[in-house]
Design a protein around this motif. Structure first.
Motif, PDB file in Angstrom:
ATOM      1  N   HIS A 160       3.399   5.906   2.173  1.00 47.69           N
ATOM      2  CA  HIS A 160       2.072   5.302   2.208  1.00 47.69           C
ATOM      3  C   HIS A 160       1.130   6.053   1.285  1.00 47.69           C
ATOM      4  O   HIS A 160       1.182   7.284   1.176  1.00 47.69           O
ATOM      5  CB  HIS A 160       1.519   5.273   3.638  1.00 47.69           C
ATOM      6  N   SER A 173       0.839  -1.215   0.000  1.00 44.28           N
ATOM      7  CA  SER A 173       0.000   0.000   0.000  1.00 44.28           C
ATOM      8  C   SER A 173       0.870   1.260   0.000  1.00 44.28           C
ATOM      9  O   SER A 173       0.593   2.221   0.704  1.00 44.28           O
ATOM     10  CB  SER A 173      -0.944   0.019   1.195  1.00 44.28           C
ATOM     11  N   SER A 221      -1.897   6.730   1.520  1.00 43.45           N
ATOM     12  CA  SER A 221      -2.854   7.634   2.159  1.00 43.45           C
ATOM     13  C   SER A 221      -2.275   9.028   2.385  1.00 43.45           C
ATOM     14  O   SER A 221      -3.016   9.947   2.734  1.00 43.45           O
ATOM     15  CB  SER A 221      -3.299   7.050   3.500  1.00 43.45           C
TER      16      SER A 221
END
Length: 105
Positions: free
Chosen positions: A67, A35, A69
């Motif tokens: 990451h 991820s 995100s």
């Protein structure tokens, strides 16, 4: 298990958190299993490389994975962070910027 991501290689993204917050760059690589993504010029680290027959070695700056995100797509209208949606246009599913409604490249 790796999920399906809306960010793909070649997309223009902006960092929304962390030490490089506000910087923009192009996605070089998506590491689905972890991820994480690698963005050009973002999250730079220095790696010590041993010389080989084809490379001189030395201290080489390179992009470390971050990451997924921590980044968001860039809106094609105003350059701000935006979420991604999908629409069907002419029988094709295209990604759109939620902020402006314009298609993402």
């Amino acid at each position: 298990m790796a999920d399906k991501f809306k960010i793909k290689k070649g997309d223009q993204v902006i960092v929304i958190t962390g030490r490089d917050k506000g910087k923009k760059g192009e996605v070089l690589e998506v590491l689905r299993a972890e991820s994480r993504i690698r963005v050009q010029g973002i999250n730079m680290v220095k790696r010590h490389r041993r010389p080989t027959q084809s490379d001189a070695g030395g201290i080489i700056p390179m992009e470390a994975p971050m990451h997924i995100s921590n980044v968001a797509h860039i809106d094609p209208d105003n350059g701000a962070a935006t979420r991604v949606g999908y629409e069907v246009k002419d029988g094709k599913k295209v990604r759109i910027a939620r902020r402006s409604g314009k298609a993402l490249a």
